[in-house]
Design an enzyme around this catalytic site. Structure first.
Site, PDB file in Angstrom:
ATOM      1  NE  ARG A 162      -2.846   0.651   3.059  1.00 30.28           N
ATOM      2  CZ  ARG A 162      -3.597   0.426   4.726  1.00 30.28           C
ATOM      3  NH1 ARG A 162      -4.953   0.777   3.928  1.00 30.28           N
ATOM      4  NH2 ARG A 162      -2.970   1.055   5.924  1.00 30.28           N
ATOM      5  CB  THR A 178      -2.423   7.336  -2.595  1.00 31.73           C
ATOM      6  OG1 THR A 178      -1.936   5.800  -3.222  1.00 31.73           O
ATOM      7  CG2 THR A 178      -1.145   8.433  -3.463  1.00 31.73           C
ATOM      8  CG  ASP A 235       2.293  -2.966   9.143  1.00 28.50           C
ATOM      9  OD1 ASP A 235       2.300  -1.603   7.886  1.00 28.50           O
ATOM     10  OD2 ASP A 235       2.627  -4.454   8.161  1.00 28.50           O
ATOM     11  CG  ASP A 246       5.354  -3.575   9.833  1.00 32.52           C
ATOM     12  OD1 ASP A 246       6.387  -3.869   8.764  1.00 32.52           O
ATOM     13  OD2 ASP A 246       4.947  -2.081   9.278  1.00 32.52           O
TER      14      ASP A 246
HETATM   15  C1  PRP Z   1      -1.378  -4.567   4.492  1.00 30.24           C
HETATM   16  C2  PRP Z   1      -2.146  -6.112   3.870  1.00 30.24           C
HETATM   17  C3  PRP Z   1      -3.221  -5.974   2.923  1.00 30.24           C
HETATM   18  C4  PRP Z   1      -3.158  -4.119   2.925  1.00 30.24           C
HETATM   19  C5  PRP Z   1      -4.236  -4.467   3.289  1.00 30.24           C
HETATM   20  O1  PRP Z   1      -0.067  -4.731   3.480  1.00 30.24           O
HETATM   21  O2  PRP Z   1      -1.481  -7.198   4.416  1.00 30.24           O
HETATM   22  O3  PRP Z   1      -2.533  -6.609   2.023  1.00 30.24           O
HETATM   23  O4  PRP Z   1      -2.187  -3.590   3.439  1.00 30.24           O
HETATM   24  O5  PRP Z   1      -4.524  -2.669   3.166  1.00 30.24           O
HETATM   25  P1  PRP Z   1      -5.783  -2.732   2.384  1.00 30.24           P
HETATM   26  O6  PRP Z   1      -7.416  -3.254   2.307  1.00 30.24           O
HETATM   27  O7  PRP Z   1      -6.074  -0.709   2.100  1.00 30.24           O
HETATM   28  O8  PRP Z   1      -5.023  -2.208   0.795  1.00 30.24           O
HETATM   29  P2  PRP Z   1       0.488  -3.723   3.166  1.00 30.24           P
HETATM   30  O9  PRP Z   1       0.642  -2.729   1.916  1.00 30.24           O
HETATM   31  O10 PRP Z   1       1.001  -3.350   4.655  1.00 30.24           O
HETATM   32  O11 PRP Z   1       1.862  -4.808   3.141  1.00 30.24           O
HETATM   33  P3  PRP Z   1       3.176  -6.390   3.381  1.00 30.24           P
HETATM   34  O12 PRP Z   1       2.239  -6.961   4.017  1.00 30.24           O
HETATM   35  O13 PRP Z   1       4.030  -5.810   2.625  1.00 30.24           O
HETATM   36  O14 PRP Z   1       3.122  -5.323   4.750  1.00 30.24           O
HETATM   37  N1  URA Z   2      -2.650  -3.613   6.621  1.00 29.38           N
HETATM   38  C1  URA Z   2      -2.706  -3.688   8.071  1.00 29.38           C
HETATM   39  O1  URA Z   2      -1.846  -4.404   8.407  1.00 29.38           O
HETATM   40  N2  URA Z   2      -3.002  -3.092   9.179  1.00 29.38           N
HETATM   41  C2  URA Z   2      -4.009  -2.197   9.198  1.00 29.38           C
HETATM   42  O2  URA Z   2      -4.837  -2.299   9.941  1.00 29.38           O
HETATM   43  C3  URA Z   2      -4.502  -2.156   7.640  1.00 29.38           C
HETATM   44  C4  URA Z   2      -4.044  -2.456   6.352  1.00 29.38           C
END
Ligand code: PRP
Ligand code: URA
Length: 209
Positions: free
Chosen positions: A104, A108, A200, A203
């Site tokens: 994400r 944005t 997150d 993380d």
């Molecule tokens: C997190 C999660 C989803 C996304 C959800 O991933 O694992 O993929 O956010 O958010 P959304 O519904 O608003 O799209 P992130 O983008 O943080 O990436 P990561 O798994 O690499 O940490």
């Molecule tokens: N992605 C995450 O990992 N946590 C949230 O709460 C939203 C998006």
């Protein structure tokens, strides 16, 4: 909520509460995610069709139930999807796997793709897309757009936590794809995080913050 099945089994709810706790360690978080993924996998595969195969037990022959059709596909949205994927593969070790790299954009909240690798023949296979978080739904919608463009025609989405706003947007974009989740929380905050949520997911799984 319409379009979403909440898996409210007491074991799922208990484990999810421990995962939400900010004091839970990285190792504990990963272990619990794997354990919950077994229980979610059990629910999302409940309607799989069976056929029979003749086998010989030590006593006699029998027509024994076995899964019908082509091998199913788990599609993991990286990174955090891998936490659910591992547990699902514990239960369905012969499944094929697709990896979809999305992150994400923090400003944005758009989903940016950086990797895509999937089995060639997605049509006629059940494709179960896994990602712990459904927040704005941008990532899940983008992943499913991509899988459909590659021929997937029978999909389900499994997550741990969903925001009501995300469920609504997802249902509008992909009304043919049922959602399975352990909980639907209160709302998204101004930064697109699920509240009360668990923070997150990536993380917390990998200790990167
Ligand atoms: C997190 C999660 C989803 C996304 C959800 O991933 O694992 O993929 O956010 O958010 P959304 O519904 O608003 O799209 P992130 O983008 O943080 O990436 P990561 O798994 O690499 O940490
Ligand atoms: N992605 C995450 O990992 N946590 C949230 O709460 C939203 C998006």
């Amino acid at each position: 909520m319409a379009g979403a099945t909440v898996v409210d089994h007491p074991l799922v709810q208990h484990k999810l509460s421990i995962m939400r706790d900010k004091e839970t360690s990285t190792a504990g978080f990963r272990r619990l995610l794997r354990e919950i993924s077994h229980l979610l996998c059990y629910e999302v595969t409940r309607e799989l069709e069976l056929t029979t195969r003749q086998i010989e037990t030590p006593l006699t022959t029998m027509e024994a139930p076995v899964l019908e059709g082509k091998k199913l596909v788990f599609a993991s949205i990286l990174r955090a999807g891998n936490g659910l994927l591992e547990g699902m593969l514990d239960l369905v070790p012969s499944a094929r796997v697709a990896h979809i790299g999305l992150y994400r954009d923090h400003e944005t909240l758009e989903a940016i793709e950086y990797y895509f690798k999937a089995p060639a023949d997605l049509d006629n296979r059940l494709v179960i897309v896994v990602d712990p978080m459904l927040a704005t739904a941008n990532s899940a919608i983008a992943a499913i757009d991509r899988l459909k463009a590659r021929g997937a025609d029978k999909l389900r989405f499994v997550c741990l936590l969903a925001a009501p706003e995300g469920v609504e947007r997802f249902n509008k974009a992909h009304p043919d794809v049922p959602i399975f989740t352990a909980a639907i929380d209160q709302k998204l905050n101004e930064k697109g995080y699920i509240v009360p949520g668990l923070g997150d997911a990536g993380d917390r799984m990998y200790g990167t913050k």
